[in-house]
Design an enzyme around this catalytic site. Structure first.
Site, PDB file in Angstrom:
ATOM      1  CB  ALA A  71      31.988  23.377  56.571  1.00 23.16           C
ATOM      2  CB  THR A  72      31.668  24.394  51.059  1.00 24.21           C
ATOM      3  OG1 THR A  72      32.661  25.307  51.517  1.00 24.21           O
ATOM      4  CG2 THR A  72      30.972  24.965  49.838  1.00 24.21           C
ATOM      5  CG  ASN A 152      35.024  32.588  58.578  1.00 21.11           C
ATOM      6  OD1 ASN A 152      33.876  32.891  58.903  1.00 21.11           O
ATOM      7  ND2 ASN A 152      35.480  32.824  57.368  1.00 21.11           N
ATOM      8  CD  GLN A 180      37.126  28.796  61.526  1.00 14.88           C
ATOM      9  OE1 GLN A 180      38.016  28.492  62.304  1.00 14.88           O
ATOM     10  NE2 GLN A 180      37.342  28.864  60.219  1.00 14.88           N
ATOM     11  CB  SER A 200      35.183  21.607  57.881  1.00 21.27           C
ATOM     12  OG  SER A 200      36.109  21.357  56.868  1.00 21.27           O
ATOM     13  CG  HIS A 202      40.203  21.813  56.055  1.00 22.76           C
ATOM     14  ND1 HIS A 202      40.750  23.033  55.787  1.00 22.76           N
ATOM     15  CD2 HIS A 202      38.928  21.877  55.635  1.00 22.76           C
ATOM     16  CE1 HIS A 202      39.834  23.798  55.230  1.00 22.76           C
ATOM     17  NE2 HIS A 202      38.720  23.124  55.121  1.00 22.76           N
ATOM     18  CB  THR A 242      32.579   6.086  46.244  1.00 21.98           C
ATOM     19  OG1 THR A 242      31.915   5.454  45.159  1.00 21.98           O
ATOM     20  CG2 THR A 242      33.442   5.080  46.988  1.00 21.98           C
ATOM     21  CB  CYS A 329      36.297  30.930  50.721  1.00 22.72           C
ATOM     22  SG  CYS A 329      36.560  29.641  51.916  1.00 22.72           S
TER      23      CYS A 329
END
Ligand code: PMP
Length: 383
Positions: A71-72, A152, A180, A200, A202, A242, A329
């Site tokens: 997401a960053t 978050n 989130q 994202s 994870h 890639t 973060c």
């Protein structure tokens, strides 16, 4: 190591996702963009299947899904990728909120330094931005509105639905950081109107290091976003490099699991929240919930224990409760949470706040025992 209560930072990898990824690592060789052999064809099939799975959980077209590293990166592309269009159109006004993830905030601040005009809208004590605050700021030269779906740190749901309905009729791009809420508030996201959305893997039991940017077509045209890195034509140049086949496959698998299980997961998380509230109530400890509970997702609580230094609490209970007091973060800085600050919560209360976040697999018994111990420690630390 105790109980893990920091799911908003990163969730444990789902066993089923891991198994599938191992299969891919063992059996799929090659580059998904190779066109000259079957190895490439097979890798590409896996990637395209995952693209379909991501598209399905959001009810978008698979051609609207662009894989990124997370997401960053998606947030950076959604905002920085508009530079060329901004110059050509002369639109250089951005509206965002003061409680966005740093990947939006810092990107917006970088554009501000380049001469863009950026408004950072602040929430009130409920932790919620009002759609009206943003609508009032719209101008002829507004390029972009960027608002997160769920914060978050507080778990507070933002009015992206109302905004999406209004902005859909205006010539303004709307970006939603749904990191989130993705895979959790599935119905809401399926119905949401937006031009760009970041997600994202994870945060939903998928692997770290993979995510996507969704670019919705309007009148057959993609939003005017350009890649921010030079390289190959992977992901149509939006994200050269890639494609990591096993990571993409893991994200796809996590999406297909979430699509089947999100309703059960929601209920399980609600049960855990009730348990936490009951533990807090029965302990007699003095506490306050940061943000309006009515707008909070089932898997998050931001709790203030007045008079208890959260750093001391977290350190003294580290061996049995893995919690945090803000975004991972920013956690190497000991600055008070900028999200709680933006909500006008006094500094002493911010310094007494922790965030706990969990998932459907969190064991209620274990939580009752170990979070119960944490509450007792907080009672001892209170002055
Ligand atoms: N936005 C929000 C709202 C988040 O919670 C996070 C993760 N903390 C991110 C963006 C960044 O996601 P990633 O780790 O995939 O870069």
């Amino acid at each position: 190591m105790g109980i893990y209560l920091d799911f908003n930072s990163s969730t444990p990898l789902d066993e089923r996702v891991l198994e599938y990824m191992i299969y891919i690592y063992k059996n799929i060789v090659g580059n998904a963009d190779s066109r000259t052999h079957e190895y490439g064809d097979n890798a590409r099939k896996i990637v395209e299947e995952a693209r379909t799975q991501v598209a399905s959980i959001l009810s978008v077209k698979k051609e609207e899904v662009f894989f990124t590293s997370g997401a960053t990166e998606s947030n950076n592309i959604a905002i920085q990728g508009l530079r060329e269009y901004a110059t050509v159109s002369g639109k250089k006004h951005i509206i965002t909120s003061a409680i966005e993830h740093k990947a939006v905030l810092e990107t917006a601040k970088a554009l501000q330094k380049e001469g863009y005009d950026v408004d950072f809208v602040r929430p009130d004590r409920t932790g919620r931005i009002q759609a009206d605050q943003i609508i009032r700021l719209l101008r002829e030269d507004t390029l972009l509105v960027s608002l997160m779906h769920v914060n978050n740190e507080t778990g507070i749901i933002q009015p992206v639905k109302e905004l999406g309905d209004i902005l859909d009729k205006r010539e303004v791009l709307f970006h939603v950081d749904a990191t989130q809420s993705f895979g959790k508030l599935v119905e809401e996201l399926k119905q949401l109107k937006y031009n760009m959305l970041s997600l994202s893997s994870h945060k939903i039991g998928g692997p770290q290091g993979i995510g996507a940017l969704i670019l919705r077509r309007k009148r057959y045209k993609l939003p005017p976003v350009k890649g921010i890195m030079y390289g190959g034509q992977q992901e149509h140049g939006i994200r050269p490099g890639t494609i990591p086949v096993a990571l993409v496959a893991g994200l796809g698998k996590a999406c297909s699991i979430a699509e089947l299980e999100y309703q059960t997961n929601y209920r399980k998380c609600m049960v855990i929240k009730k348990e936490v509230m009951q533990l807090l109530g029965e302990s007699g400890i003095s506490y306050e919930i940061n943000g309006e509970p009515e707008f909070c997702v089932p898997g998050t609580l931001n709790i203030c224990f007045p008079g208890v230094a959260s750093e001391a609490l977290m350190l003294s209970t580290k061996q049995y409760c893995g919690v945090s007091n803000g975004s991972a973060c920013n956690s190497n800085s000991y600055k008070p949470s900028f999200v709680l600050e933006a909500m006008n919560i006094p500094t002493d209360k911010i310094e007494s706040s922790i965030r706990i976040s969990w998932g459907p697999q969190t064991q209620v018994d274990e939580l009752a025992k170990l979070f119960g111990k944490m509450i007792k420690s907080a009672q001892k630390l209170a002055f």
